[in-house]
Design a protein around this motif. Structure first.
Motif, PDB file in Angstrom:
ATOM      1  N   ASP A 123       0.806  -1.220   0.000  1.00 32.29           N
ATOM      2  CA  ASP A 123       0.000   0.000   0.000  1.00 32.29           C
ATOM      3  C   ASP A 123       0.840   1.272   0.000  1.00 32.29           C
ATOM      4  O   ASP A 123       0.293   2.375   0.034  1.00 32.29           O
ATOM      5  CB  ASP A 123      -0.909   0.001   1.245  1.00 32.29           C
ATOM      6  N   VAL A 126       0.293   4.422  -2.478  1.00 35.16           N
ATOM      7  CA  VAL A 126      -0.723   5.411  -2.115  1.00 35.16           C
ATOM      8  C   VAL A 126      -0.105   6.502  -1.245  1.00 35.16           C
ATOM      9  O   VAL A 126      -0.300   7.699  -1.479  1.00 35.16           O
ATOM     10  CB  VAL A 126      -1.891   4.730  -1.365  1.00 35.16           C
ATOM     11  N   HIS A 285      -1.803   7.029   7.589  1.00 36.52           N
ATOM     12  CA  HIS A 285      -1.862   6.077   6.473  1.00 36.52           C
ATOM     13  C   HIS A 285      -1.852   4.633   6.985  1.00 36.52           C
ATOM     14  O   HIS A 285      -2.626   3.790   6.502  1.00 36.52           O
ATOM     15  CB  HIS A 285      -0.674   6.302   5.531  1.00 36.52           C
ATOM     16  N   THR A 289      -4.562   1.679   6.464  1.00 39.18           N
ATOM     17  CA  THR A 289      -4.143   0.425   5.806  1.00 39.18           C
ATOM     18  C   THR A 289      -4.564  -0.785   6.627  1.00 39.18           C
ATOM     19  O   THR A 289      -5.116  -1.755   6.101  1.00 39.18           O
ATOM     20  CB  THR A 289      -2.612   0.407   5.598  1.00 39.18           C
TER      21      THR A 289
END
Length: 292
Positions: A123, A126, A285, A289
């Protein structure tokens, strides 16, 4: 004693501070074995690093007893001096990192290898796409990371830290399953063989569950590396207790009939560093996630 502490301060620049870390852990724990468990290494490594420190400064620091260690007078003085110096240096570094402005800079995240490889890394486009100025160091390790010593800015693991100054939150649970190759699954369960963790990790929840489940059946391989466990299970060597995010992704493995416990995942950051906008961005973040 005051003269000893002054001498300890003088010699504190003569050695590798990583060796000092092992010595301080042994001094606090009262044994090489307990220090090894805390640091996530084997006891021989702790003994070797303490011996190297003693050789570097020419002073005996520990009496090694059969089941424990005892500080020498010089060792006690060095503990007092080094602890104060270490805390002062670490507080300065944390303060400076907390003053970083803007969404550019370097952030170090320490996480269990399976989390780093299968949850965090996929991830990252992103995160880095949203913040091109960010440079991330992802330290995949099973050892306990010290935020206080600046080894990482953010740590994610099974153990809920209790150190003063840390901000901690639960970000999820890691589920486990018992997996084996089809050739193993075809056998009667009493004929299964197992893949476990090496002795230095014998106290972790996963190995304790395995020990209770195996009940006399053999461990044919022990290793501290989960990737090695996956490959050995794929080869039909035995059944392995794996994070479900690994086991379910392996088409050559079958989930066996067992219900091992899940483990909570904790994310922690030092309060001083949390003020940094770039650290906050990475934390936000990671929370998203793991929630997904």
């Amino acid at each position: 004693m005051r003269n000893l502490e002054s001498e300890a301060c003088r010699i504190a620049t003569m050695f590798d501070w990583q060796d000092m870390r092992y010595f301080l852990a042994a001094a606090k724990a009262g044994s090489l074995t307990k220090a090894a468990i805390e640091l996530g290494v084997d006891h021989a490594t702790v003994g070797r690093r303490v011996a190297r420190l003693e050789a570097a400064i020419g002073v005996k620091l520990l009496h090694r007893l059969p089941r424990s260690t005892q500080l020498t007078e010089q060792g006690g003085a060095l503990v007092n001096a080094a602890a104060a110096m270490e805390e002062s240096a670490e507080a300065t570094v944390r303060h400076l990192r907390g003053q970083v402005n803007g969404l550019s800079g370097q952030v170090t995240v320490s996480a269990l290898p399976a989390l780093a490889a299968f949850i965090i890394a996929p991830d990252l486009p992103v995160l880095l796409g949203a913040h091109p100025g960010l440079r991330l160091i992802l330290s995949a390790t099973s050892t306990v990371t010290s935020l206080e010593r600046g080894e990482a800015d953010i740590a994610i693991g099974f153990v809920r830290p209790a150190m003063a100054g840390r901000i901690v939150r639960r970000v999820g649970h890691l589920r486990f399953g018992l997996y084996g190759a089809p050739v193993l699954a075809a056998r009667a369960s009493e004929d299964w063989q197992f893949i476990g963790f090496e002795e230095s990790l014998g106290g972790i929840v996963q190995q304790q569950w395995l020990d209770g489940f195996v009940t006399g059946r053999p461990f044919v391989l022990r290793t501290n590396d989960v990737t090695t466990q996956v490959q050995a299970a794929r080869a039909g060597l035995g059944a392995a207790l794996l994070p479900s995010i690994l086991g379910d992704a392996e088409k050559e493995l079958i989930r066996l009939d067992a219900a091992p416990p899940s483990r909570p995942l904790w994310m922690s950051v030092h309060a001083d560093v949390r003020r940094s906008p770039v650290v906050r961005a990475v934390m936000d973040h990671l929370v998203r996630t793991f929630a997904e």
